[in-house]
Design a protein around this motif. Structure first.
Motif, PDB file in Angstrom:
ATOM      1  N   LEU B  67     -13.928 -10.239 -15.512  1.00 48.83           N
ATOM      2  CA  LEU B  67     -12.599 -10.200 -14.882  1.00 48.83           C
ATOM      3  C   LEU B  67     -12.145  -8.754 -14.679  1.00 48.83           C
ATOM      4  CD1 LEU B  67     -10.581 -13.031 -16.674  1.00 48.83           C
ATOM      5  CD2 LEU B  67     -11.364 -12.982 -14.307  1.00 48.83           C
ATOM      6  N   GLY B  68     -12.397  -7.929 -15.699  1.00 49.05           N
ATOM      7  CA  GLY B  68     -12.032  -6.509 -15.602  1.00 49.05           C
ATOM      8  C   GLY B  68     -12.754  -5.846 -14.435  1.00 49.05           C
ATOM      9  N   TYR B  72     -11.173  -4.089 -11.224  1.00 49.97           N
ATOM     10  CA  TYR B  72     -11.554  -2.691 -10.952  1.00 49.97           C
ATOM     11  C   TYR B  72     -11.935  -2.511  -9.475  1.00 49.97           C
ATOM     12  CZ  TYR B  72     -15.538   0.699 -10.808  1.00 49.97           C
ATOM     13  OH  TYR B  72     -16.452   1.663 -10.474  1.00 49.97           O
ATOM     14  N   TYR B  73     -12.784  -3.417  -8.959  1.00 50.84           N
ATOM     15  CA  TYR B  73     -13.188  -3.308  -7.551  1.00 50.84           C
ATOM     16  C   TYR B  73     -11.996  -3.514  -6.619  1.00 50.84           C
ATOM     17  CZ  TYR B  73     -18.193  -3.237  -8.597  1.00 50.84           C
ATOM     18  OH  TYR B  73     -19.432  -2.881  -9.033  1.00 50.84           O
ATOM     19  N   ARG B  74     -11.180  -4.511  -6.949  1.00 47.20           N
ATOM     20  CA  ARG B  74     -10.025  -4.836  -6.106  1.00 47.20           C
ATOM     21  C   ARG B  74      -9.064  -3.648  -6.017  1.00 47.20           C
ATOM     22  NH1 ARG B  74      -6.354  -9.257  -4.753  1.00 47.20           N
ATOM     23  NH2 ARG B  74      -4.295  -8.565  -5.345  1.00 47.20           N
ATOM     24  N   VAL B  75      -8.750  -3.067  -7.178  1.00 46.00           N
ATOM     25  CA  VAL B  75      -7.804  -1.950  -7.205  1.00 46.00           C
ATOM     26  C   VAL B  75      -8.425  -0.704  -6.570  1.00 46.00           C
ATOM     27  CG1 VAL B  75      -6.529  -0.387  -8.737  1.00 46.00           C
ATOM     28  CG2 VAL B  75      -6.501  -2.836  -9.170  1.00 46.00           C
ATOM     29  N   LEU B  80      -8.374   3.351  -2.376  1.00 42.97           N
ATOM     30  CA  LEU B  80      -9.068   4.123  -1.335  1.00 42.97           C
ATOM     31  C   LEU B  80      -8.412   3.924   0.028  1.00 42.97           C
ATOM     32  CD1 LEU B  80     -12.800   3.706  -2.414  1.00 42.97           C
ATOM     33  CD2 LEU B  80     -11.303   5.665  -2.758  1.00 42.97           C
ATOM     34  N   LYS B  81      -7.969   2.694   0.299  1.00 42.83           N
ATOM     35  CA  LYS B  81      -7.281   2.439   1.573  1.00 42.83           C
ATOM     36  C   LYS B  81      -6.020   3.285   1.664  1.00 42.83           C
ATOM     37  CE  LYS B  81      -8.660  -2.258   2.762  1.00 42.83           C
ATOM     38  NZ  LYS B  81      -8.308  -3.671   2.521  1.00 42.83           N
ATOM     39  N   SER B  82      -5.286   3.335   0.553  1.00 44.37           N
ATOM     40  CA  SER B  82      -4.023   4.078   0.610  1.00 44.37           C
ATOM     41  C   SER B  82      -4.291   5.592   0.662  1.00 44.37           C
ATOM     42  CB  SER B  82      -3.099   3.655  -0.535  1.00 44.37           C
ATOM     43  OG  SER B  82      -3.129   4.551  -1.561  1.00 44.37           O
ATOM     44  N   GLU B  83      -5.366   6.061   0.002  1.00 50.76           N
ATOM     45  CA  GLU B  83      -5.734   7.483   0.099  1.00 50.76           C
ATOM     46  C   GLU B  83      -6.214   7.822   1.508  1.00 50.76           C
ATOM     47  OE1 GLU B  83      -4.168   8.743  -2.436  1.00 50.76           O
ATOM     48  OE2 GLU B  83      -5.796  10.051  -3.052  1.00 50.76           O
ATOM     49  N   SER B 104     -12.133   5.483 -16.087  1.00 54.74           N
ATOM     50  CA  SER B 104     -10.678   5.371 -16.268  1.00 54.74           C
ATOM     51  C   SER B 104     -10.135   4.123 -15.567  1.00 54.74           C
ATOM     52  CB  SER B 104      -9.963   6.605 -15.700  1.00 54.74           C
ATOM     53  OG  SER B 104     -10.473   7.767 -16.265  1.00 54.74           O
ATOM     54  N   LEU B 105     -10.597   3.913 -14.339  1.00 49.80           N
ATOM     55  CA  LEU B 105     -10.119   2.757 -13.572  1.00 49.80           C
ATOM     56  C   LEU B 105     -10.568   1.445 -14.227  1.00 49.80           C
ATOM     57  CD1 LEU B 105      -8.479   2.346 -10.990  1.00 49.80           C
ATOM     58  CD2 LEU B 105     -10.621   2.219  -9.722  1.00 49.80           C
ATOM     59  N   LEU B 106     -11.823   1.437 -14.693  1.00 54.15           N
ATOM     60  CA  LEU B 106     -12.335   0.232 -15.366  1.00 54.15           C
ATOM     61  C   LEU B 106     -11.558  -0.015 -16.659  1.00 54.15           C
ATOM     62  CD1 LEU B 106     -14.488  -2.027 -15.526  1.00 54.15           C
ATOM     63  CD2 LEU B 106     -15.938  -0.423 -16.760  1.00 54.15           C
ATOM     64  N   ALA B 107     -11.270   1.059 -17.398  1.00 49.90           N
ATOM     65  CA  ALA B 107     -10.522   0.920 -18.654  1.00 49.90           C
ATOM     66  C   ALA B 107      -9.140   0.339 -18.386  1.00 49.90           C
ATOM     67  CB  ALA B 107     -10.394   2.279 -19.341  1.00 49.90           C
ATOM     68  N   CYS B 108      -8.510   0.797 -17.312  1.00 45.74           N
ATOM     69  CA  CYS B 108      -7.175   0.299 -16.977  1.00 45.74           C
ATOM     70  C   CYS B 108      -7.250  -1.194 -16.609  1.00 45.74           C
ATOM     71  CB  CYS B 108      -6.616   1.122 -15.808  1.00 45.74           C
ATOM     72  SG  CYS B 108      -4.846   1.005 -15.640  1.00 45.74           S
ATOM     73  N   ALA B 109      -8.269  -1.553 -15.830  1.00 41.72           N
ATOM     74  CA  ALA B 109      -8.444  -2.956 -15.434  1.00 41.72           C
ATOM     75  C   ALA B 109      -8.700  -3.825 -16.670  1.00 41.72           C
ATOM     76  CB  ALA B 109      -9.601  -3.072 -14.447  1.00 41.72           C
ATOM     77  N   LEU B 110      -9.545  -3.337 -17.574  1.00 43.47           N
ATOM     78  CA  LEU B 110      -9.851  -4.114 -18.784  1.00 43.47           C
ATOM     79  C   LEU B 110      -8.628  -4.226 -19.689  1.00 43.47           C
ATOM     80  CD1 LEU B 110     -13.442  -2.769 -19.560  1.00 43.47           C
ATOM     81  CD2 LEU B 110     -12.847  -5.140 -19.037  1.00 43.47           C
ATOM     82  N   GLU B 111      -7.817  -3.167 -19.735  1.00 43.42           N
ATOM     83  CA  GLU B 111      -6.599  -3.218 -20.553  1.00 43.42           C
ATOM     84  C   GLU B 111      -5.657  -4.302 -20.025  1.00 43.42           C
ATOM     85  OE1 GLU B 111      -5.915  -1.886 -23.419  1.00 43.42           O
ATOM     86  OE2 GLU B 111      -3.889  -2.710 -23.449  1.00 43.42           O
TER      87      GLU B 111
END
Lengths: 21, 214
Positions: B67-68, B72-75, B80-83, B104-111
């Motif tokens: 799920l994380g 992670y991929y979704r976010v 990237l789209k917004s950047e 970092s992004l994966l850690a945030c998603a897992l959190e």
């Protein structure tokens, strides 16, 4: 997100935070 | 034949071609198997989850990790789209080659996943006690060997990029941010100190350049 305090300056994004141009 | 510089260069090229003509553009099966034996973040997460919750919960750990990864991929796509829109660029090589960004992004998603699910229902009472103390933030950054300050750098972009986060989850991430800024980012090995040093050096240079009256 209305209660969340956003810290990035206007026009700043994640690229700047990870040292990307 | 006399060895001229050109002939020597031709021979060297020929030798290299002889070695590599029969070699593959892809890693061999043997090499792939070495790659597959490497410890990756998925293994680390599942192992540490099972250690904290109990070996009976290995499957739950795998589900949480999957799920994380999805989040992670979704976010990441949304970021990237917004950047792309903000910077008018399509090439994100620098950002996407930055391993700390990905962890970092994966850690945030897992959190987010861990905070959403909380305690596994089938964990025993003893396991639950362990889980509540061990798996809550900053557990995720410790097991992924991530610096708290690096996680801090993705939180705001993560919140902006995922419009479906609940108010409670945004609050939770904000609490993580506060804990990082109040204590975790000030641990002796934090990258924050190097940033402060660089910033001071820049300021020092700017001061030297400015006339005294200004």
């Amino acid at each position: 997100t209305q209660d969340y305090h956003f810290g990035l300056e206007e026009g700043e994004g994640i690229s700047e935070l990870f040292d990307c141009d | 034949l006399q060895q001229t510089p050109v002939r020597a260069a031709m021979n060297t090229i020929q030798q290299l071609m002889m070695i590599l003509n029969s070699a593959s553009d892809e890693p061999s099966d043997n090499l792939v198997s070495y790659f597959n034996n490497c410890t990756n973040l998925s293994c680390v997460f599942k192992q540490k989850f099972a250690e904290a919750v109990g070996q009976g919960c290995i499957e739950i750990g795998s589900q949480r990790y999957r799920l994380g990864v999805r989040l992670y991929y979704r976010v990441m796509e949304s970021i990237l789209k917004s950047e792309e829109k903000r910077l008018s660029i399509h090439n994100f090589s620098k950002l996407l080659n930055n391993n700390i960004f990905h962890v970092s992004l994966l850690a945030c998603a897992l959190e987010v996943v861990m905070a959403t699910y909380g305690t596994p229902r089938n964990a025993s009472l003893n396991d639950r006690t362990i889980m509540e103390t061990d798996l809550s933030f900053p557990w995720i950054i410790n097991i992924l060997d991530l610096k708290a300050f690096d996680l801090y750098k993705v939180i705001e972009s993560f919140i902006k990029a995922e419009p479906n986060l609940t108010r409670e989850m945004i609050k939770h991430l904000e609490c993580c941010e506060h804990r990082i800024m109040e204590s975790l980012a000030w641990q002796s090995d934090s990258p924050l100190f190097e940033l402060i040093k660089q910033s001071k050096e820049r300021d020092g240079q700017a001061d030297q350049l400015e006339p005294v009256g200004n």
